[in-house]
Structure formats: structure tokens, C-alpha cells
Design an enzyme around this catalytic site. Structure first.
Site, PDB file in Angstrom:
ATOM      1  N   CYS A   1       0.846  -1.197   0.000  1.00  0.00           N
ATOM      2  CA  CYS A   1       0.000   0.000   0.000  1.00  0.00           C
ATOM      3  C   CYS A   1       0.885   1.254   0.000  1.00  0.00           C
ATOM      4  O   CYS A   1       1.870   1.320   0.743  1.00  0.00           O
ATOM      5  CB  CYS A   1      -0.882   0.002   1.251  1.00  0.00           C
ATOM      6  SG  CYS A   1      -1.813   1.528   1.420  1.00  0.00           S
TER       7      CYS A   1
ATOM      8  N   GLU B   1       3.226  -6.020   8.871  1.00  0.00           N
ATOM      9  CA  GLU B   1       3.592  -4.619   8.587  1.00  0.00           C
ATOM     10  C   GLU B   1       4.782  -4.162   9.440  1.00  0.00           C
ATOM     11  O   GLU B   1       5.771  -3.649   8.890  1.00  0.00           O
ATOM     12  CB  GLU B   1       2.382  -3.692   8.745  1.00  0.00           C
ATOM     13  CG  GLU B   1       2.702  -2.291   8.226  1.00  0.00           C
ATOM     14  CD  GLU B   1       1.562  -1.296   8.403  1.00  0.00           C
ATOM     15  OE1 GLU B   1       0.382  -1.690   8.349  1.00  0.00           O
ATOM     16  OE2 GLU B   1       1.864  -0.105   8.600  1.00  0.00           O
TER      17      GLU B   1
ATOM     18  N   THR C   1       0.334   1.545  10.390  1.00  0.00           N
ATOM     19  CA  THR C   1      -0.780   2.357   9.860  1.00  0.00           C
ATOM     20  C   THR C   1      -2.159   2.004  10.422  1.00  0.00           C
ATOM     21  O   THR C   1      -3.076   2.805  10.344  1.00  0.00           O
ATOM     22  CB  THR C   1      -0.857   2.182   8.332  1.00  0.00           C
ATOM     23  OG1 THR C   1      -0.944   0.789   8.054  1.00  0.00           O
ATOM     24  CG2 THR C   1       0.330   2.771   7.624  1.00  0.00           C
TER      25      THR C   1
ATOM     26  N   SER D   1      -6.928  -9.744  11.115  1.00  0.00           N
ATOM     27  CA  SER D   1      -6.922  -8.366  10.600  1.00  0.00           C
ATOM     28  C   SER D   1      -6.762  -7.395  11.766  1.00  0.00           C
ATOM     29  O   SER D   1      -7.660  -7.245  12.594  1.00  0.00           O
ATOM     30  CB  SER D   1      -8.226  -8.111   9.846  1.00  0.00           C
ATOM     31  OG  SER D   1      -8.473  -6.732   9.764  1.00  0.00           O
TER      32      SER D   1
HETATM   33  S1  SF4 Z   1      -5.590  -0.049   5.960  1.00  0.00           S
HETATM   34 FE1  SF4 Z   1      -4.482   1.780   5.336  1.00  0.00          FE
HETATM   35  S2  SF4 Z   1      -2.337   1.142   5.156  1.00  0.00           S
HETATM   36 FE2  SF4 Z   1      -3.577  -0.728   5.184  1.00  0.00          FE
HETATM   37  S3  SF4 Z   1      -3.950  -1.153   3.023  1.00  0.00           S
HETATM   38 FE3  SF4 Z   1      -5.680   0.088   3.732  1.00  0.00          FE
HETATM   39  S4  SF4 Z   1      -5.109   2.213   3.210  1.00  0.00           S
HETATM   40 FE4  SF4 Z   1      -3.249   0.959   3.142  1.00  0.00          FE
END
Ligand code: SF4
Length: 318
Positions: free
Chosen positions: A103, A133, A170, A226
Site C-alpha cells: 500500500c 507490517e 498504519t 486483521s
Molecule cells: S488499511 Fe491503510 S495502510 Fe492498510 S492497506 Fe488500507 S489504506 Fe493501506
């Protein structure tokens, strides 16, 4: 039953982009086979099952480097969570074709970390231990990036540097990040703070904080792995004050959670397929605690409905 459909909810731009990239790869006859995804493309089993139907193999394991060792040929797709430079290097060494579905918001944090490391900073990274992440971000330089998950972890840090930066994964709870950053500031008053919660996560959390207040119970639709889905349940309980349950799909709803409720709020994590959430909403809307014929929870969403549509790429004539 009255259902509060929390908005925004569900798929974010990063997840949709990653799935489109992977789906295009499946349709591209020029890419070497087999095609693997390094870890779950997004943390949702319905999505990985749908990709399996398309012939894309999801490999999971302790960490990205370890998974990579299971692959000898073909194409490998890096997931939306990002990977460390070491993983990219190892994939090159193995002669694999790589496709990066990281992302852009994760890449932005990686770039910030790299910039600060080049300026001599020590980095404190707030994230969930064992999640891909933080693995990718900390893997940029494990000796100078310190992963913390709680304020207690901050207390254990022993950084000796006049240049310290704190940033975060994030998809953390923005309230937790604020508390941990406060603790970091107390310990290292000279710290530079960079909150990196992505906009999609922020908007979904704020929506729950505000809209779940009215409900008797909140159902969060999302995979157990998740992080952002689990954080939505946490926000409902800690900020909105409403008991929350996370379910992977409609079959996991327990009648005892909802039978005495007047209003149920529904939200979904950024990696939850929209039809899976719709099925939950449809079930709750027709649910009557006094009529057991409305209690049947069945998942009927076909796998073909899970992935975003893309056009097949034509094979070019040589
Ligand atoms: S949650 Fe935020 S960082 Fe994760 S894929 Fe979606 S937009 Fe990107």
C-alpha cells in the site's frame, strides 16, 4: 431489528489496489508460474480462498523470509503490508519475478524511516508484534528500529541518542498510539513524532467512535488476523462504550449477543469483502428475537463475488 450501518466501513483503497494487482497477475500469461502471494494478500481468508480459485497460491508462515525459502521458481507477490529490503534482495537472488502490492501509505512510512535513519536517528516503531507490517518496517534496520506495542515496552527502552523519532503501524488504534507517543515523549523529550495512521483506518475508527454510541452492541466483520478489524472492536468498547464482537462472517454471529438488543451497529475492517458484510447486515435486518425462523445464519456469497473485477489481459503476438 434496527441496524446502524456505520460509514465509512470495509474495503480501503490499499486493499482494493493490492487485489487488483494480484488479479491482473493471475490473468497475465506472460508471468512465470506458479504465482505465489508472500503471506495473506490482505488479512481475510475469504479473499485468499478466492485467489486460490484463480490459481494463485497463498503461502503463510512465521515471517516473510522464511516463507520465501519455500519458493524456488515463478512469480511472487508482496502483500499490502509491505516487506523489508532483505526480502526483496533474497527474492532477486532466487531469480523470482516480483510484483509489489505494498500500500502506498505503508511505503510512505518506509520512506520516512529510511530518510531518518540516513540522518542518524534511532527509530521507535509502535506496532503489533508478529504482524507483517511491523516486520517489513523494522526489517529496514532491526538494530536501530525498536518495536514497541505498549507503554510498558517504552519503559524498557534504553536508547542513547540525541536523535530519536517515533512512528507507528498504519492500522493501530489512534488513541493507543497517542498514549504510547505521550509516554515516549515523557522518556525522550527531544523525540520527533510522526503519526502514520492511514486515512482509511482513521476514518473507520472515528466513524465507530461516533456512530456506535447509539447501539446496544457492535458487530465488526473482519478476519481474526486483521489488525484494523480488531482495533475497530476495541474502539467500539473503549471509546464508544458499546460491547463489540468481531466475526469473520454471518455464521459466527451468536444469537445471545443480539437477542436483547434494540439497535445493532455494523462495521467492517479494511480487508473485509463487501458482500460478506452485506450478508451480515441482511441477516440482522430480518432478525426477530421472537421468531426462530429468522435465526438461520448461512454464508452463501460465491467466491467469484469476493474479488474486484478486472479485464483479462490479451496475450501479445510475437
Ligand atoms: S488499511 Fe491503510 S495502510 Fe492498510 S492497506 Fe488500507 S489504506 Fe493501506
Amino acid at each position: 431489528m434496527e441496524v446502524i450501518k456505520i460509514t465509512p466501513r470495509g474495503y480501503c483503497y490499499g486493499v482494493v489496489d493490492a487485489m487488483v494487482i494480484a488479479r491482473n497477475a493471475a490473468l497475465d500469461p506472460t508471468l512465470p508460474r506458479p504465482i505465489y502471494i508472500l503471506g495473506m494478500i490482505v488479512h481475510n481468508k475469504h479473499v485468499t480462498d478466492a485467489f486460490a480459485e484463480e490459481g494463485i497460491i497463498t503461502l503463510d508462515g512465521e515471517n516473510r523470509l522464511e516463507i520465501l525459502e519455500k519458493i524456488d521458481k515463478g512469480t511472487v507477490i508482496f502483500t499490502a503490508h509491505g516487506v523489508s529490503p532483505e526480502v526483496k534482495k533474497r527474492a532477486r537472488e532466487k531469480g523470482l519475478v516480483t510484483i509489489d502490492a505494498t500500500c502506498p501509505d505503508v511505503t510512505k512510512t518506509h520512506n520516512l524511516i529510511q530518510e531518518k535513519l540516513a540522518d542518524g536517528y534511532e527509530i521507535i516503531y509502535i506496532g503489533k508484534k508478529g504482524h507483517p507490517e511491523p516486520e517489513g518496517a523494522v526489517g529496514i534496520d532491526p538494530t536501530r528500529i525498536h518495536l514497541v506495542e505498549t507503554v510498558e515496552d517504552v519503559e524498557c527502552l534504553a536508547i542513547q541518542s540525541d536523535r530519536v523519532m517515533v512512528t507507528n503501524q498504519t492500522t493501530m488504534s489512534q488513541w493507543d498510539v497517542a498514549d504510547i507517543m505521550e509516554k515516549v515523549k515523557e522518556k525522550y523529550p527531544h523525540v520527533e513524532m510522526h503519526k502514520e495512521i492511514c486515512l482509511a483506518t482513521q476514518l473507520r475508527q472515528e466513524a465507530v467512535a461516533e456512530q456506535a454510541k447509539e447501539a446496544d452492541v457492535t458487530i465488526v466483520v473482519g478476519d481474526p488476523r486483521s489488525n484494523n478489524s480488531n482495533r475497530l472492536a476495541q474502539v467500539s468498547e473503549e471509546i464508544a462504550g458499546t460491547k463489540a464482537y468481531r466475526v469473520a462472517d454471518v455464521t459466527e454471529i451468536d444469537i445471545n449477543w443480539i437477542k436483547d438488543a434494540k439497535k445493532v451497529a455494523v462495521t467492517a475492517g479494511a480487508s473485509t469483502p463487501t458482500p460478506i458484510t452485506k450478508e451480515v447486515i441482511d441477516f440482522l435486518e430480518q432478525f426477530d428475537p421472537n421468531d426462530p425462523t429468522t435465526w438461520k445464519r448461512e454464508r452463501n456469497v460465491p467466491l467469484q463475488k469476493i474479488l474486484p473485477k478486472v479485464k483479462a489481459k490479451k496475450e501479445t503476438k510475437k
